[in-house]
Design a protein around this motif. Structure first.
Motif, short mmCIF file in Angstrom:
data_model
loop_
_atom_site.label_atom_id
_atom_site.label_comp_id
_atom_site.label_asym_id
_atom_site.label_seq_id
_atom_site.Cartn_x
_atom_site.Cartn_y
_atom_site.Cartn_z
N TYR A 1 26.66 9.81 -21.21
CA TYR A 1 26.61 8.59 -20.81
C TYR A 1 25.51 7.93 -22.13
O TYR A 1 25.83 6.71 -22.46
CB TYR A 1 26.25 8.08 -19.68
CG TYR A 1 26.77 8.98 -18.67
CD1 TYR A 1 28.33 9.36 -18.77
CD2 TYR A 1 26.27 9.55 -17.40
CE1 TYR A 1 28.98 9.88 -17.82
CE2 TYR A 1 26.72 10.45 -16.50
CZ TYR A 1 28.21 10.59 -16.84
OH TYR A 1 28.77 11.29 -15.74
N LEU B 1 22.72 6.41 -21.36
CA LEU B 1 22.12 5.04 -21.08
C LEU B 1 20.84 5.00 -21.62
O LEU B 1 20.27 6.01 -21.09
CB LEU B 1 22.49 4.56 -19.66
CG LEU B 1 23.97 4.61 -19.10
CD1 LEU B 1 24.18 4.50 -17.92
CD2 LEU B 1 24.65 3.70 -20.06
N VAL C 1 20.96 -2.07 -16.05
CA VAL C 1 22.17 -2.09 -16.47
C VAL C 1 22.40 -3.47 -17.31
O VAL C 1 23.20 -3.07 -18.38
CB VAL C 1 22.93 -2.08 -14.91
CG1 VAL C 1 24.57 -2.43 -15.39
CG2 VAL C 1 23.05 -0.78 -14.48
N ASN D 1 21.12 -2.64 -20.68
CA ASN D 1 21.86 -1.65 -21.41
C ASN D 1 23.21 -2.09 -22.17
O ASN D 1 23.56 -2.13 -23.12
CB ASN D 1 22.42 -0.59 -20.47
CG ASN D 1 21.34 0.64 -20.61
OD1 ASN D 1 21.54 1.56 -21.52
ND2 ASN D 1 20.43 0.87 -19.66
N TYR E 1 18.50 0.35 -12.26
CA TYR E 1 18.10 1.25 -13.56
C TYR E 1 19.36 2.36 -13.63
O TYR E 1 19.80 2.83 -12.45
CB TYR E 1 16.70 1.81 -13.27
CG TYR E 1 15.57 0.77 -14.03
CD1 TYR E 1 15.45 0.60 -15.22
CD2 TYR E 1 15.16 -0.14 -13.25
CE1 TYR E 1 14.51 -0.20 -15.92
CE2 TYR E 1 14.44 -1.18 -13.69
CZ TYR E 1 14.00 -1.20 -14.84
OH TYR E 1 13.29 -2.27 -15.39
N PRO E 2 19.35 2.86 -14.73
CA PRO E 2 20.29 4.11 -14.66
C PRO E 2 20.23 5.07 -13.85
O PRO E 2 21.16 5.68 -13.19
CB PRO E 2 20.23 4.80 -16.20
CG PRO E 2 19.77 3.39 -16.78
CD PRO E 2 18.96 2.59 -15.84
N GLN F 1 27.29 5.24 -13.89
CA GLN F 1 26.89 5.33 -15.12
C GLN F 1 27.66 5.29 -16.14
O GLN F 1 27.69 4.63 -17.29
CB GLN F 1 26.02 6.42 -15.10
CG GLN F 1 24.54 6.60 -14.56
CD GLN F 1 23.76 7.76 -14.65
OE1 GLN F 1 23.54 8.37 -15.86
NE2 GLN F 1 23.25 8.42 -13.70
#
Lengths: 360, 360, 292
Positions: free
Chosen positions: B98, B100, B106, B109, B144-145, B153
């Motif tokens: 991922y 991230l 999110v 990102n 947040y991731p 994710q």
């Protein structure tokens, strides 16, 4: 060399060293016969060859313990972490601290026959006595702190005013040391030399003003004598209030000169003393040792190898004119212009002034 | 970098998006990608399928610009990618792990590529919302991731990669870290998304089921080369080589000699289980060594078939996977009833669906 | 059966040592700072005197010296970070073998003693030193550039040189921990290398930066030798004054008050810098990942 009174060195290192000595060196087991005496002194005062004759005469080994600074010595004694020292080395001007603190053994001068032969100025100094006149230390080695300069850069011999002369901007250096620097400024301001260490607020302010004006003229403040020697050797500085070391080290490579300013010469003098806690047996050896320090063997060795004079004229006449000149005993008038740096009671004030100068 | 196309790529063809010619990547002397020629059409879902180390990920990384080919060319939209840094390629990547940004939400990102282009905040917010909507993550913008599950994710990673509307989306085993159920679910979503966006996806996986479920075109790779490029059904039913037959659907491979037919159309092959006539890969002729590939679903029990002894029976939930031995050859098939080990049965091979392929 | 220790209990010996080695001397300083000195008996006299603290706040020389230390430390830390980042980030891209070589080269200057380095700098920067001699030989100057040695420039150049390795190491280790795919992802999404640095590497190395800033700030602000031996007349430091007060002046109370003031101010600033840095999302993300 480093006997010139107080110096600005790392007190923490001294305390740390003292602490270590306290932990590891506290074996004060009393032995029947004294085989060894530990002498805490400067490396320049106590070379093995200086004391070899004494060891041969008495059969007692002198173990040399070199000091890192006067402050460290005082701190070690004060905190009781220097219990292996049998003989110590306070400066003449700092003796009062040790005496006031009760750290020193009172001396019976009748056990030191050579003391009678000392120069009067050292024999009669009150600085080794307590308030009631009892003696606790004996001066044995002395010298003076000249202005060292490059003869090729100065037409005439410099004096203290040279150090404040804008003409020499960028070539001058002063010691990073409140006591001497402020005193020199006092002399330049016209304070007589017997008053500079007891200057009043107004005179101190005058000195401070001079020092602030001097600051931009200086290349730097020097920290250790090795530091200053390096500054001379690399051409950064050509005139500084100094010790004699740069002159001795560099005189063969550069046209070095030494000046003894008429306004007053800062002298230094190292004393012999014994800790108050010393055993009677060891004290007896200690008396023999100070008598030796004032005798001819030590004086000859230290004059020829180290370029220092003892406080006794015992061998003066055996030296050549050059050898006498090298240790400043060729013309005994020098004794008249001596001034002994004494830390004033308000030394904290001096320090603050010095830091204000440096922070200006 | 060597990038001289030795064969001019065909860019005139309708719908051609990306073409590779002689693409080669060497790591310490080893040809990880070995002279690949490949055309990828617009709007298609193309999958690189192969065992780990076959070079499929390296191709992807060369398309993205993270690796520089040692030889060969890549042309995207008619423009050579030679010397074009990753940030200037109209290509975005969904990473296996991922990748991230852990310090961004999110929203942060997904908005990353837009904020680099200094777009207005309103525009950015609207586009991020659309991208998150597309992956059903609209209400997670503030998270947040580390606060998301693996599947969530993955969705964010996809949203982040599609927001800049790339011409080509690269996906490097994006589902491999997820559990089976989530994987199946996301496969459907990805396929759906690809149709809706209408952009080309290039997907890398070692999972043939995943490749078949998603792809319009499957490119099977082995040892840095392309082994077969075709629609999933063709790959499955007409594997070009024994490697493909083995890798896809775990066929039983029985070596033999072509005794009749070939060129194009069915052929007869003589093997340890007898002579079988069935479709064959093109270009075989009588006397060639070839490989008969039989999959479990090509075999059933029947009274007049080959005489086989049951060796192992594995319960698979809906049915049983049975391994049976015929003349030292193990054939696998699915059975509704739990046969017992050692039992003898007759086996019939479906001659329309078994396939003769090339030995690698 | 062997006694089972809770993990927290394992910290007890260390905590005790820290208490003895840190808290106790500080407490002693605090006590000394309200004592008085009897210069007649040459002893510290227990008292409850605020006189030293009044001086601390009224005599500008103390504020000046402490402020100078703070500015020096902060300036060095900032410069070290600016110079240290490119070095640290380049090191993450080296092959493993070269990383080892790089870190040894980086630390080599620290193996030489401080005094040796200081005199070496004099050889390089002096009036007749390497740089001035070369410039003269090239005809670029006729008089030596005096500011090269014994100036605030020299002090900060050398403080920077001495402390740069600590900054680089801290950032480097932090940067090594960044998943390389995050950089690729950023590039993939349109970030130029410089964008990737500011948007990914910088935020995710804030813990390393914080360690570096803390270390360099403390070392540079507390250095005494470099300013006094290379800074010329600008070389006054609070450390030197503390040394003077403790030693020659025997003014332990004033020295204690100054030591404590310096310590508190440096701590406040250092914690402030680190606190600000660690509030960034980057640092939080790194710590979360570490905890998971």
């Amino acid at each position: 060399m480093a006997g010139s009174g107080f110096s600005r060195r790392d007190v923490l290192a001294g305390i740390a060293a003292g602490t270590a000595a306290g932990i590891f060196g506290s074996s004060s087991s009393a032995r029947a016969a004294v085989a060894e005496m530990v002498w805490a002194t400067w490396d320049s005062n106590g070379h093995p060859e200086y004391v070899a004759a004494f060891e041969a005469q008495t059969g007692v080994k002198v173990k040399l313990s070199y000091l890192s600074s006067e402050d460290a010595q005082f701190a070690a004694l004060k905190t009781g972490t220097a219990s292996d020292w049998d003989m110590i080395n306070p400066s003449l001007n700092g003796s009062w601290r040790y005496i006031k603190s009760g750290l020193l053994e009172q001396l019976d001068m009748s056990k030191i026959p050579n003391a009678a032969k000392m120069y009067d100025v050292f024999k009669t100094t009150p600085k080794v006595l307590d308030a009631s006149g009892k003696q606790f230390a004996v001066p044995y080695l002395w010298g003076l702190n000249p202005i060292v300069y490059r003869k090729d850069k100065f037409e005439s011999e410099p004096d203290y005013t040279t150090l404040f002369n804008a003409k020499y901007k960028g070539q001058l250096a002063m010691r990073d040391y409140a006591l001497e620097s402020i005193a020199i400024a006092g002399l330049v301001a016209g304070v007589p030399r017997d008053k500079v260490f007891v200057m009043e607020t107004k005179e101190l302010a005058e000195a401070k003003k001079l020092l602030i004006a001097q600051k931009p003229l200086l290349r730097t403040y020097w920290q250790t004598i090795g530091d200053l020697t390096n500054l001379f050797a690399t051409g950064e500085v050509s005139c500084a209030f100094s010790w004699r070391v740069p002159f001795d080290v560099l005189k063969d490579k550069l046209p070095m000169g030494m000046a003894k300013p008429k306004a007053g010469i800062m002298g230094w003098c190292d004393c012999f003393a014994m800790p108050a806690t010393l055993s009677a047996e060891k004290s007896e050896i200690g008396y023999k040792f100070i008598n030796y320090l004032l005798g001819p063997e030590y004086a000859t060795q230290v004059a020829k190898i180290g370029n220092y004079a003892t406080t006794s004229p015992i061998i003066r006449d055996t030296l050549s004119k050059e050898e006498q000149e090298a240790i400043f005993v060729d013309d005994m008038d020098v004794m008249k212009s001596f001034m002994w740096p004494v830390a004033p009671e308000n030394y904290s004030e001096w320090l603050k002034i010095w830091n204000e100068v440096k922070a200006s | 970098m060597v990038n001289t196309p030795d064969r001019a790529p065909d860019v005139s063809g309708p719908g051609l998006l990306l073409s590779a010619r002689g693409l080669t990547k060497t790591y310490s002397g080893q040809r990880v990608v070995d002279g690949i020629d490949l055309d990828i059409p617009e709007r298609a879902f193309t999958t690189f399928l192969g065992p780990s180390g076959c070079g499929k990920t390296t191709i992807l990384r060369m398309i993205a610009g993270f690796e520089t080919p040692n030889a060969g060319s890549l042309v995207l939209d008619g423009r050579s990618l030679s010397g074009v840094p990753p940030e200037r390629r109209p290509v975005n990547t969904v990473f296996q792990s991922y990748a991230l940004f852990p310090h961004l939400t999110v929203f942060g990102n997904v908005a990353f590529s837009l904020t680099l282009r200094r777009q207005s905040n309103v525009d950015v917010a609207a586009r991020v919302r659309r991208a998150l909507d597309a992956v059903h993550m609209a209400e997670f913008g503030d998270r947040y991731p580390h606060q998301l599950s693996g599947g969530q994710q993955q969705r964010v990673a996809v949203a982040r990669a599609i927001i800049a509307e790339p011409h080509l989306l690269l996906l490097d085993e994006p589902l491999s870290a997820l559990d089976k159920k989530m994987r199946g679910h996301l496969q459907i979503e990805l396929k759906d998304l690809q149709r809706r966006l209408g952009i080309a996806f290039v997907y890398v996986t070692h999972d043939q089921e995943e490749a078949f479920a998603l792809s319009d075109i499957v490119v099977v790779m082995n040892k840095g080369r392309i082994v077969q490029k075709a629609a999933p059904l063709t790959i499955y039913a007409r594997p070009a080589t024994a490697f493909v037959a083995d890798f896809i659907g775990a066929a039983t491979l029985i070596p033999g000699d072509i005794i009749d037919g070939g060129a194009a159309g069915p052929a007869s092959i003589e093997t340890a289980i007898g002579i079988v006539q069935c479709p064959a890969v093109e270009g075989l002729s009588k006397g060639d060594k070839a490989m008969l590939a039989i999959r479990p679903e090509h075999v059933r029990t029947g009274a007049h078939g080959l005489k086989a002894t049951i060796r192992h029976v594995v319960f698979k939930g809906d049915r049983y996977l049975v391994e049976a031995e015929v003349n030292d050859v193990i054939l696998r098939f699915m059975s509704d009833s739990p046969l017992t080990s050692g039992e003898t049965v007759g086996l019939v091979v479906d001659q329309d669906r078994a396939f003769i392929t090339r030995i690698d | 059966m062997a006694p089972v220790f809770h993990r927290g209990q394992l910290a007890i010996p260390v905590t005790c040592i820290l208490m003895l080695g840190c808290i106790f001397p500080l407490a002693l300083l605090a006590v000394f700072s309200v004592f008085e000195v009897d210069l007649d008996a040459f002893t510290l006299v227990p008292a409850f005197s605020g006189q030293n603290w009044v001086q601390m706040f009224t005599n500008p020389v103390f504020a000046f010296l402490i402020g100078k230390a703070v500015v020096s430390g902060a300036g060095t830390a900032v410069l070290a970070a600016i110079i240290g980042y490119p070095i640290a980030v380049s090191m993450t891209r080296l092959p493993v073998l070269w990383k080892g070589v790089g870190s040894i080269v980086l630390l080599t200057p620290l193996y030489t003693g401080e005094i040796v380095r200081i005199y070496a700098w004099r050889v390089v920067l002096g009036s007749e030193g390497l740089i001035n001699a070369t410039l003269k030989w090239l005809g670029a100057i006729s008089e030596p550039l005096k500011f090269l040695l014994f100036s605030p420039f020299t002090t900060h150049l050398v403080l920077l040189y001495n402390n740069l390795p600590f900054m680089v190491l801290a950032i480097w280790i932090s940067a090594e921990l960044i998943d390389k795919r995050l950089i690729e992802a950023a590039r993939d999404l349109g970030a130029r290398p410089i964008d990737a640095f500011f948007k990914i590497i910088l935020p995710l190395t804030t813990p390393g930066l914080a360690v570096g800033v803390f270390t360099v700030f403390a070392l540079a602000a507390g250095d005494m030798m470099t300013p006094s031996l290379l800074g010329g007349t600008s070389g006054a430091t609070p450390m030197a004054m503390i040394d003077n007060l403790f030693g020659t002046a025997f003014d332990w109370p004033l020295a204690s008050a100054l030591s404590l003031s310096l310590l508190v101010v440096l701590l406040v600033f250092a914690t402030g810098f680190v606190g600000v840095l660690l509030r960034f999302d980057g640092a939080r993300a790194v710590f979360r990942r570490g905890a998971r």
